[in-house]
Design a protein around this motif. Structure first.
Motif, PDB file in Angstrom:
ATOM      1  N   GLY A   1       0.831  -1.187   0.000  1.00  0.00           N
ATOM      2  CA  GLY A   1       0.000   0.000   0.000  1.00  0.00           C
ATOM      3  C   GLY A   1       0.870   1.242   0.000  1.00  0.00           C
ATOM      4  N   HIS A   2       0.329   2.346  -0.495  1.00  0.00           N
ATOM      5  CA  HIS A   2       1.088   3.595  -0.564  1.00  0.00           C
ATOM      6  C   HIS A   2       1.402   4.086   0.849  1.00  0.00           C
ATOM      7  N   ALA A   3       2.604   4.617   1.024  1.00  0.00           N
ATOM      8  CA  ALA A   3       3.026   5.109   2.331  1.00  0.00           C
ATOM      9  C   ALA A   3       2.061   6.147   2.890  1.00  0.00           C
ATOM     10  N   LEU A   4       1.500   6.987   2.021  1.00  0.00           N
ATOM     11  CA  LEU A   4       0.581   8.029   2.482  1.00  0.00           C
ATOM     12  C   LEU A   4      -0.728   7.451   3.011  1.00  0.00           C
ATOM     13  N   ASP A   5      -1.115   6.261   2.518  1.00  0.00           N
ATOM     14  CA  ASP A   5      -2.309   5.611   3.052  1.00  0.00           C
ATOM     15  C   ASP A   5      -2.103   5.270   4.526  1.00  0.00           C
TER      16      ASP A   5
ATOM     17  N   TYR B   1       4.785  10.558 -17.744  1.00  0.00           N
ATOM     18  CA  TYR B   1       4.473   9.808 -16.533  1.00  0.00           C
ATOM     19  C   TYR B   1       5.752   9.417 -15.789  1.00  0.00           C
ATOM     20  N   ALA B   2       5.622   9.274 -14.491  1.00  0.00           N
ATOM     21  CA  ALA B   2       6.772   8.862 -13.682  1.00  0.00           C
ATOM     22  C   ALA B   2       7.130   7.413 -13.989  1.00  0.00           C
ATOM     23  N   VAL B   3       8.390   7.088 -13.805  1.00  0.00           N
ATOM     24  CA  VAL B   3       8.882   5.725 -14.014  1.00  0.00           C
ATOM     25  C   VAL B   3       9.469   5.223 -12.695  1.00  0.00           C
ATOM     26  N   SER B   4       9.142   3.998 -12.342  1.00  0.00           N
ATOM     27  CA  SER B   4       9.669   3.398 -11.118  1.00  0.00           C
ATOM     28  C   SER B   4      10.228   2.015 -11.416  1.00  0.00           C
ATOM     29  N   GLU B   5      11.483   1.820 -11.076  1.00  0.00           N
ATOM     30  CA  GLU B   5      12.105   0.512 -11.273  1.00  0.00           C
ATOM     31  C   GLU B   5      11.787  -0.434 -10.112  1.00  0.00           C
ATOM     32  N   ASN B   6      11.323   0.135  -8.994  1.00  0.00           N
ATOM     33  CA  ASN B   6      11.032  -0.679  -7.819  1.00  0.00           C
ATOM     34  C   ASN B   6       9.866  -0.022  -7.060  1.00  0.00           C
ATOM     35  N   MET B   7       8.658  -0.487  -7.321  1.00  0.00           N
ATOM     36  CA  MET B   7       7.466   0.151  -6.761  1.00  0.00           C
ATOM     37  C   MET B   7       7.290  -0.085  -5.271  1.00  0.00           C
ATOM     38  N   ASN B   8       8.078  -0.975  -4.686  1.00  0.00           N
ATOM     39  CA  ASN B   8       8.021  -1.218  -3.248  1.00  0.00           C
ATOM     40  C   ASN B   8       9.170  -0.546  -2.516  1.00  0.00           C
ATOM     41  N   ASP B   9       9.789   0.422  -3.184  1.00  0.00           N
ATOM     42  CA  ASP B   9      10.867   1.203  -2.584  1.00  0.00           C
ATOM     43  C   ASP B   9      10.352   2.628  -2.412  1.00  0.00           C
ATOM     44  N   LEU B  10      11.216   3.605  -2.488  1.00  0.00           N
ATOM     45  CA  LEU B  10      10.811   4.996  -2.298  1.00  0.00           C
ATOM     46  C   LEU B  10       9.837   5.482  -3.364  1.00  0.00           C
TER      47      LEU B  10
ATOM     48  N   HIS C   1       7.031   4.823  -5.214  1.00  0.00           N
ATOM     49  CA  HIS C   1       5.912   3.886  -5.255  1.00  0.00           C
ATOM     50  C   HIS C   1       5.090   4.051  -6.527  1.00  0.00           C
ATOM     51  N   GLU C   2       4.897   5.282  -6.965  1.00  0.00           N
ATOM     52  CA  GLU C   2       4.075   5.547  -8.131  1.00  0.00           C
ATOM     53  C   GLU C   2       4.921   5.606  -9.395  1.00  0.00           C
TER      54      GLU C   2
ATOM     55  N   MET D   1       5.319   4.074 -13.837  1.00  0.00           N
ATOM     56  CA  MET D   1       5.301   2.920 -14.741  1.00  0.00           C
ATOM     57  C   MET D   1       6.588   2.126 -14.573  1.00  0.00           C
ATOM     58  N   GLY D   2       6.467   0.820 -14.650  1.00  0.00           N
ATOM     59  CA  GLY D   2       7.655  -0.012 -14.531  1.00  0.00           C
ATOM     60  C   GLY D   2       7.292  -1.462 -14.256  1.00  0.00           C
ATOM     61  N   PRO D   3       8.295  -2.298 -14.108  1.00  0.00           N
ATOM     62  CA  PRO D   3       8.046  -3.730 -13.874  1.00  0.00           C
ATOM     63  C   PRO D   3       7.441  -3.964 -12.496  1.00  0.00           C
ATOM     64  N   MET D   4       6.414  -4.796 -12.436  1.00  0.00           N
ATOM     65  CA  MET D   4       5.787  -5.136 -11.161  1.00  0.00           C
ATOM     66  C   MET D   4       6.364  -6.443 -10.644  1.00  0.00           C
ATOM     67  N   GLU D   5       6.259  -6.621  -9.345  1.00  0.00           N
ATOM     68  CA  GLU D   5       6.780  -7.835  -8.737  1.00  0.00           C
ATOM     69  C   GLU D   5       5.672  -8.860  -8.547  1.00  0.00           C
ATOM     70  N   MET D   6       6.079 -10.114  -8.424  1.00  0.00           N
ATOM     71  CA  MET D   6       5.133 -11.214  -8.301  1.00  0.00           C
ATOM     72  C   MET D   6       5.478 -12.070  -7.089  1.00  0.00           C
ATOM     73  N   SER D   7       4.450 -12.644  -6.460  1.00  0.00           N
ATOM     74  CA  SER D   7       4.661 -13.603  -5.372  1.00  0.00           C
ATOM     75  C   SER D   7       4.763 -15.001  -5.999  1.00  0.00           C
ATOM     76  N   VAL D   8       5.940 -15.285  -6.528  1.00  0.00           N
ATOM     77  CA  VAL D   8       6.194 -16.526  -7.263  1.00  0.00           C
ATOM     78  C   VAL D   8       7.559 -17.080  -6.858  1.00  0.00           C
ATOM     79  N   LYS D   9       7.635 -18.396  -6.758  1.00  0.00           N
ATOM     80  CA  LYS D   9       8.914 -19.045  -6.478  1.00  0.00           C
ATOM     81  C   LYS D   9       9.060 -20.261  -7.379  1.00  0.00           C
ATOM     82  N   ASN D  10      10.134 -20.286  -8.136  1.00  0.00           N
ATOM     83  CA  ASN D  10      10.415 -21.400  -9.056  1.00  0.00           C
ATOM     84  C   ASN D  10       9.241 -21.667  -9.996  1.00  0.00           C
ATOM     85  N   GLY D  11       8.613 -20.584 -10.442  1.00  0.00           N
ATOM     86  CA  GLY D  11       7.536 -20.709 -11.404  1.00  0.00           C
ATOM     87  C   GLY D  11       6.200 -21.108 -10.814  1.00  0.00           C
ATOM     88  N   VAL D  12       6.100 -21.193  -9.480  1.00  0.00           N
ATOM     89  CA  VAL D  12       4.876 -21.622  -8.812  1.00  0.00           C
ATOM     90  C   VAL D  12       4.399 -20.524  -7.860  1.00  0.00           C
ATOM     91  N   ARG D  13       3.094 -20.369  -7.731  1.00  0.00           N
ATOM     92  CA  ARG D  13       2.507 -19.372  -6.839  1.00  0.00           C
ATOM     93  C   ARG D  13       3.067 -19.509  -5.419  1.00  0.00           C
TER      94      ARG D  13
END
Length: 295
Positions: free
Chosen positions: A97-101, A165-174, A176-177, A179-191
């Protein structure tokens, strides 16, 4: 049957709580889940996520009431009905969630919910492929970026940047907002669900009992203290007792329903359904709001 703790709901919260509470070997834990086990391939393979949203086997698929602002259309609310809960059927996107939330909640009176307060727990839960002050690399939940092999991915981000538009290489870092690659909760190709990350490792301790297809009918009270749970399974009603506590984490929709069935909620509504009032709380089941999404 008697346990130290009974946890209602084996979703994201229930799996984490079962892990934490069972870390004390003296605790005997019962985890109740209304849905089936999560052994289906559709729950494991990331490419099969849409099939989980079109089937009711692992999805409550709650139907909302007609929405006046949407020309009285009804909306479907997907919620996981299996071990791991919604973490077993969601789109596998991992974003905080956004830090401001969080800071806004704290300013509204939710002490301890500021971003600085919750950040250590975000870091503690994740095993991220990213490094940095705001990331965790030793937690149980595997987090990674997609490979983005298709040339259109990077072209899209570049086009967004050129459009202002803003670009973010790591949306879970400083940043947050953006465009850029999103992260996934995946390990070895499995949920990497909460079940896989938290519950299954804890089951090896031997002090957790998991019962699936257990429909909780109500929490059993004694002198206004939760002492057990009544649930039905395959047409049979079963009462189990809890020595130290009953923990309700059946999600934002089923939790208030179970509270009302147990006698906690708006007095008039409970009376209309001939439910004995244990504690009047008009807030139960009211004011549920989803996060605002802009398209």
């Amino acid at each position: 049957m008697k346990f130290d703790y009974i946890i209602i709901g084996a979703g994201s919260a229930g799996c984490v709580l079962a892990n934490r509470i069972s870390s004390y070997n003296s605790n005997k834990v019962l985890l109740l889940e209304a849905g089936p086990n999560n052994t289906a391939l559709s729950l494991k393979i990331p490419a099969a996520i849409l099939s989980n949203l079109t089937s009711n086997k692992h999805n409550w698929a709650f139907q909302g009431e007609p929405e006046p602002e949407l020309n009285n259309r009804t909306l479907k609310h997907d919620r996981g009905k299996t071990i791991g809960g919604s973490s077993s059927i969601n789109g596998l996107v991992f974003i905080r969630g956004h830090a401001l939330d969080f800071d806004g909640w704290q300013q509204s009176g939710c002490t301890g919910w500021g971003y600085a307060d919750v950040l250590p727990y975000f870091k503690k839960l994740e095993h991220s492929s990213e490094d940095g002050e705001f990331r965790g690399n030793h937690g149980p939940l595997s987090v990674k970026k997609g490979e983005a092999k298709n040339i259109l991915y990077n072209t899209f981000v570049q086009a967004s940047k050129e459009a202002g538009y803003a670009v973010s290489e790591n949306m879970n870092d400083l940043q947050h907002e953006g465009m850029g690659p999103m992260e996934m909760s995946v390990k070895n190709g499995v949920r990497a669900s909460a079940a896989k990350s938290y519950l299954y490792p804890a089951l090896k301790r031997g002090n957790i009992n998991v019962i699936t297809k257990a429909n909780v009918e109500k929490i059993v009270f004694q002198n206004k203290k939760a002492k057990g749970v009544l649930f039905s399974r395959y047409g049979k009603k079963i009462t189990v007792k809890a020595e130290n506590g009953v923990i309700l984490c059946a999600g934002s929709i089923m939790s208030p329903k179970i509270l009302k069935l147990s006698g906690i909620g708006p007095a008039n509504e409970l009376k209309n359904h001939a439910i004995e009032i244990i504690l009047e709380r008009k807030e139960v089941g009211n004011n549920l709001m989803d996060h605002l999404e802009l398209y």
